[in-house]
Design an enzyme around this catalytic site. Structure first.
Site, PDB file in Angstrom:
ATOM      1  N   ALA A  47       0.852  -1.197   0.000  1.00  0.00           N
ATOM      2  CA  ALA A  47       0.000   0.000   0.000  1.00  0.00           C
ATOM      3  C   ALA A  47       0.886   1.245   0.000  1.00  0.00           C
ATOM      4  O   ALA A  47       1.643   1.466   0.951  1.00  0.00           O
ATOM      5  CB  ALA A  47      -0.919  -0.001   1.217  1.00  0.00           C
ATOM      6  N   HIS A  74       7.646  10.837  -1.695  1.00  0.00           N
ATOM      7  CA  HIS A  74       8.166  10.434  -3.007  1.00  0.00           C
ATOM      8  C   HIS A  74       7.219   9.409  -3.660  1.00  0.00           C
ATOM      9  O   HIS A  74       7.643   8.432  -4.265  1.00  0.00           O
ATOM     10  CB  HIS A  74       9.571   9.876  -2.864  1.00  0.00           C
ATOM     11  CG  HIS A  74       9.719   8.910  -1.712  1.00  0.00           C
ATOM     12  ND1 HIS A  74       9.263   9.169  -0.442  1.00  0.00           N
ATOM     13  CD2 HIS A  74      10.276   7.695  -1.641  1.00  0.00           C
ATOM     14  CE1 HIS A  74       9.532   8.141   0.347  1.00  0.00           C
ATOM     15  NE2 HIS A  74      10.140   7.232  -0.368  1.00  0.00           N
TER      16      HIS A  74
HETATM   17  N1  INI Z   1       6.432   1.884   1.614  1.00  0.00           N
HETATM   18  C1  INI Z   1       5.164   1.496   1.340  1.00  0.00           C
HETATM   19  O1  INI Z   1       4.922   0.310   1.114  1.00  0.00           O
HETATM   20  N2  INI Z   1       4.160   2.419   1.307  1.00  0.00           N
HETATM   21  C2  INI Z   1       4.374   3.741   1.548  1.00  0.00           C
HETATM   22  O2  INI Z   1       3.401   4.535   1.506  1.00  0.00           O
HETATM   23  C3  INI Z   1       5.703   4.157   1.862  1.00  0.00           C
HETATM   24  N3  INI Z   1       5.994   5.549   2.192  1.00  0.00           N
HETATM   25  O3  INI Z   1       5.066   6.278   2.596  1.00  0.00           O
HETATM   26  O4  INI Z   1       7.123   5.991   2.099  1.00  0.00           O
HETATM   27  C4  INI Z   1       6.732   3.190   1.873  1.00  0.00           C
HETATM   28  N4  INI Z   1       8.022   3.534   2.137  1.00  0.00           N
HETATM   29  C5  INI Z   1       9.033   2.568   2.461  1.00  0.00           C
HETATM   30  C6  INI Z   1       9.694   1.997   1.231  1.00  0.00           C
HETATM   31  O5  INI Z   1       8.820   1.106   0.549  1.00  0.00           O
HETATM   32  C7  INI Z   1      10.960   1.220   1.611  1.00  0.00           C
HETATM   33  O6  INI Z   1      10.625   0.175   2.472  1.00  0.00           O
HETATM   34  C8  INI Z   1      12.008   2.106   2.272  1.00  0.00           C
HETATM   35  O7  INI Z   1      12.256   3.247   1.470  1.00  0.00           O
HETATM   36  C9  INI Z   1      13.327   1.335   2.451  1.00  0.00           C
HETATM   37  O8  INI Z   1      13.889   0.951   1.215  1.00  0.00           O
END
Ligand code: INI
Length: 160
Positions: A81, A89
């Site tokens: 999600a 981002h």
């Molecule tokens: N990961 C998600 O699955 N959903 C999100 O909305 C989200 N946001 O909001 O940043 C998110 N960030 C984490 C990303 O997927 C990585 O796990 C993280 O950047 C480490 O690589």
């Protein structure tokens, strides 16, 4: 006569992997429940389902690739999600994840079903990860079953 080819939802004897992002777990765990329900209802044996959790949506394609390349599964289902309001981002993450999933599917030949929600609001996310009316995880289970069966049915070679 024209031959119509389409997959059926027959799950008996087939193995599937599900990759779930822990980020926004409130919703992704509901997607997982819907997905497991969908597989179960189409006769997939619980022992033939493996669930792998990853930190967030960003990590999903890499793990999907490893699972698809293992040759153990008839399909891999990606659940996550990404919510615009909570993700600075958003465009970057959602584009990379959907491209990554598509690339894994095409390069391995294993159906990789994209159940990563990309929504504008919490309300939209809630609607798509619902416990009753609408659950994208359930739809993904059906899509995985249909694709696995369809690939068995596609003819090979000229004039087959
Ligand atoms: N990961 C998600 O699955 N959903 C999100 O909305 C989200 N946001 O909001 O940043 C998110 N960030 C984490 C990303 O997927 C990585 O796990 C993280 O950047 C480490 O690589």
């Amino acid at each position: 006569m024209v031959r119509n080819i389409e997959g059926r939802f027959s799950g008996a004897g087939k193995s599937f992997a599900i990759v779930v992002g822990r980020f926004n777990a409130l919703f992704t765990e509901q997607l997982l429940e819907g997905c497991l329900d969908g597989l179960r209802r189409h006769a997939v044996d619980e022992d033939r389902v493996e669930v792998v959790r990853v930190p967030g949506a960003w990590e999903i394609p890499l793990v999907c690739r490893r699972l698809a390349e293992s040759g153990r599964y008839r399909g891999v289902i990606a659940l996550g999600a990404v919510i615009r309001g909570a993700t600075p981002h958003f465009e970057h993450v959602s584009t990379a994840v959907s491209r990554g999933i598509a690339e894994v599917s095409l390069s391995t030949g294993v159906p990789v079903i994209n159940g990563v929600l990309t929504t504008d609001t919490l309300e939209q996310t809630r609607e798509r990860a619902g416990t009753k009316a609408c659950n994208t995880g359930f739809d993904c289970a059906q899509n995985a079953l249909e694709m696995a069966d369809l690939l068995d049915r596609l003819p090979e070679g000229p004039d087959a």
